[in-house]
Design a protein around this motif. Sequence first.
Motif, PDB file in Angstrom:
ATOM      1  N   LEU A 119      33.951 -19.594 -60.362  1.00  0.00           N
ATOM      2  CA  LEU A 119      32.566 -20.285 -59.857  1.00  0.00           C
ATOM      3  C   LEU A 119      32.928 -21.518 -59.317  1.00  0.00           C
ATOM      4  O   LEU A 119      33.350 -22.088 -59.721  1.00  0.00           O
ATOM      5  CB  LEU A 119      31.880 -20.088 -61.163  1.00  0.00           C
ATOM      6  N   THR A 120      32.032 -21.602 -58.367  1.00  0.00           N
ATOM      7  CA  THR A 120      32.428 -22.907 -57.572  1.00  0.00           C
ATOM      8  C   THR A 120      30.796 -23.859 -57.392  1.00  0.00           C
ATOM      9  O   THR A 120      29.805 -23.271 -57.940  1.00  0.00           O
ATOM     10  CB  THR A 120      32.557 -22.822 -56.164  1.00  0.00           C
ATOM     11  N   ILE A 121      30.885 -25.093 -57.193  1.00  0.00           N
ATOM     12  CA  ILE A 121      29.721 -25.963 -57.062  1.00  0.00           C
ATOM     13  C   ILE A 121      28.868 -25.186 -55.863  1.00  0.00           C
ATOM     14  O   ILE A 121      27.601 -25.501 -56.170  1.00  0.00           O
ATOM     15  CB  ILE A 121      30.204 -27.175 -56.499  1.00  0.00           C
ATOM     16  N   ASN A 122      29.311 -24.613 -55.049  1.00  0.00           N
ATOM     17  CA  ASN A 122      28.524 -23.893 -53.993  1.00  0.00           C
ATOM     18  C   ASN A 122      27.682 -22.529 -54.555  1.00  0.00           C
ATOM     19  O   ASN A 122      26.664 -22.181 -53.726  1.00  0.00           O
ATOM     20  CB  ASN A 122      29.250 -23.456 -52.693  1.00  0.00           C
ATOM     21  N   ASP A 123      28.053 -22.253 -55.474  1.00  0.00           N
ATOM     22  CA  ASP A 123      27.355 -20.960 -56.147  1.00  0.00           C
ATOM     23  C   ASP A 123      26.027 -21.345 -57.035  1.00  0.00           C
ATOM     24  O   ASP A 123      25.476 -20.471 -57.575  1.00  0.00           O
ATOM     25  CB  ASP A 123      28.147 -20.222 -57.193  1.00  0.00           C
ATOM     26  N   VAL A 177      26.772 -15.034 -58.933  1.00  0.00           N
ATOM     27  CA  VAL A 177      28.227 -14.605 -59.443  1.00  0.00           C
ATOM     28  C   VAL A 177      28.975 -13.798 -58.512  1.00  0.00           C
ATOM     29  O   VAL A 177      28.112 -12.697 -58.038  1.00  0.00           O
ATOM     30  CB  VAL A 177      28.021 -13.841 -60.737  1.00  0.00           C
ATOM     31  N   ARG A 178      30.012 -14.112 -58.218  1.00  0.00           N
ATOM     32  CA  ARG A 178      30.754 -13.458 -57.248  1.00  0.00           C
ATOM     33  C   ARG A 178      31.534 -12.237 -57.967  1.00  0.00           C
ATOM     34  O   ARG A 178      32.581 -12.482 -58.459  1.00  0.00           O
ATOM     35  CB  ARG A 178      31.979 -14.256 -56.332  1.00  0.00           C
ATOM     36  N   SER A 231      28.301  -6.013 -54.661  1.00  0.00           N
ATOM     37  CA  SER A 231      27.246  -7.075 -54.519  1.00  0.00           C
ATOM     38  C   SER A 231      27.311  -8.188 -55.479  1.00  0.00           C
ATOM     39  O   SER A 231      27.902  -7.788 -56.623  1.00  0.00           O
ATOM     40  CB  SER A 231      25.884  -6.064 -54.807  1.00  0.00           C
ATOM     41  N   ASP A 232      26.741  -9.348 -55.170  1.00  0.00           N
ATOM     42  CA  ASP A 232      26.890 -10.434 -56.140  1.00  0.00           C
ATOM     43  C   ASP A 232      25.851 -10.415 -56.972  1.00  0.00           C
ATOM     44  O   ASP A 232      24.694  -9.538 -56.953  1.00  0.00           O
ATOM     45  CB  ASP A 232      26.720 -11.776 -55.252  1.00  0.00           C
ATOM     46  N   CYS A 253      28.577 -12.685 -67.625  1.00  0.00           N
ATOM     47  CA  CYS A 253      30.094 -12.956 -66.997  1.00  0.00           C
ATOM     48  C   CYS A 253      31.317 -12.615 -67.440  1.00  0.00           C
ATOM     49  O   CYS A 253      31.441 -12.641 -68.668  1.00  0.00           O
ATOM     50  CB  CYS A 253      29.859 -14.275 -66.423  1.00  0.00           C
ATOM     51  N   ARG A 254      32.311 -12.086 -66.773  1.00  0.00           N
ATOM     52  CA  ARG A 254      33.568 -11.857 -67.174  1.00  0.00           C
ATOM     53  C   ARG A 254      34.243 -13.251 -67.062  1.00  0.00           C
ATOM     54  O   ARG A 254      33.738 -14.283 -66.341  1.00  0.00           O
ATOM     55  CB  ARG A 254      34.213 -10.858 -66.195  1.00  0.00           C
TER      56      ARG A 254
END
Length: 373
Positions: A161-165, A177-178, A183-184, A153-154
């Motif tokens: 990063l969120t709790i929904n991820d 990871v968005r 693409s994720d 990750c960068r």
Amino acid sequence: MSSSSEEELLDFKPPDIAEDTKMSFENLLLPKSREKYKKTYEDFIKWKTGKKVKSLSENVFLAYFNDLSKDKRPSTLWCEYSKLKTTIRLKENVNIGDYANLSTFLKRKSQGFMPKKSKVLSGNNIETFIKEAPDEQYLLEKVILIFGVNGACRSNELTALTINDIETHNNKMLVRVRGCTKSDRMFIVQDELLKVVQKYQKLRPVGIKSDRFFLNFKNGKCTKQVVGRHKIAAIPKGIATYLDLPDAESYTGHCLRRSSATLLAGAGANVLTLKRHGGWLSDKVAERYIEESFEKKSKITIQINKAPLKTSPFEPRPSTSSTVSFDELNTETSTSSTLNSSPSIQQVNLPDKSVQLSMANFTNCTVIFNMNN
């Protein structure tokens, strides 16, 4: 023409071309980098205005990048060139990618330049920090280290990063990871590392408005304040300082992503696996990690040292052709001629071009071979 048609013509207003152009310019740029692209374009226009230049010729851009090169590194010049190429094409309908001399100028500026890269954490460094660093002080750093290395990750990806991820299934945590690309990416956290992450999750306060996953950690508790990108980028330096690694300043925010790719390449991953893991679109980036892999270089050294000592590219290959004596060849001269007497000229017709002659006893003579047959 009817009166209603006349009224429609009178009410018609031509579209604002400038406004449409602005809208298309805004929409064609990625939201994450839109402001950076706009600033690059505005800086060029400001320079052009100061120089009282109206043209967009190749010489103008050569002069502009020559001025930039006085206080910017070659890698920065290429970045500015890429952004300016996009904005100039959208705004001015000019493709500076066709300017060959400009590309040559940037390439020459890059010759001999060695970009400074972040140092990487070894597997032993990561294991030591997670096991030995006290959770009361370093729990946030541990979770960011786990996520950063497992997901390549960068710093900005960890920040967003969120709790929904994050989802947990059968004692395994799936993290999405968005990424910066279209693409994720996804990665898994499990076993002992999962326990560390879950310990941090349980400390999340109730009633937080933000859905960001990483919250500030202090005195063994999470606060309601989110963690910013600059703090995340400084965490590798803090880890290197705790481990007493030399030159801790060189462990930058890119350390976690580089460490992940380096460890994966050392484990024998191919280019395709590395590209999928880190979300890279270019083969060159992934190949660079494989080429720099310590394990890869060790294998090459072993192969060199195990090579047969007698093998040399300069040694002649053994011949598979037959060896015949001079007397066995069909000659047009008399067989009673003596070669070792006075110098003479004899013509020999070789039946096969692959024949190898033994000339050990041929002295004081001249031999002409007819290879036409």
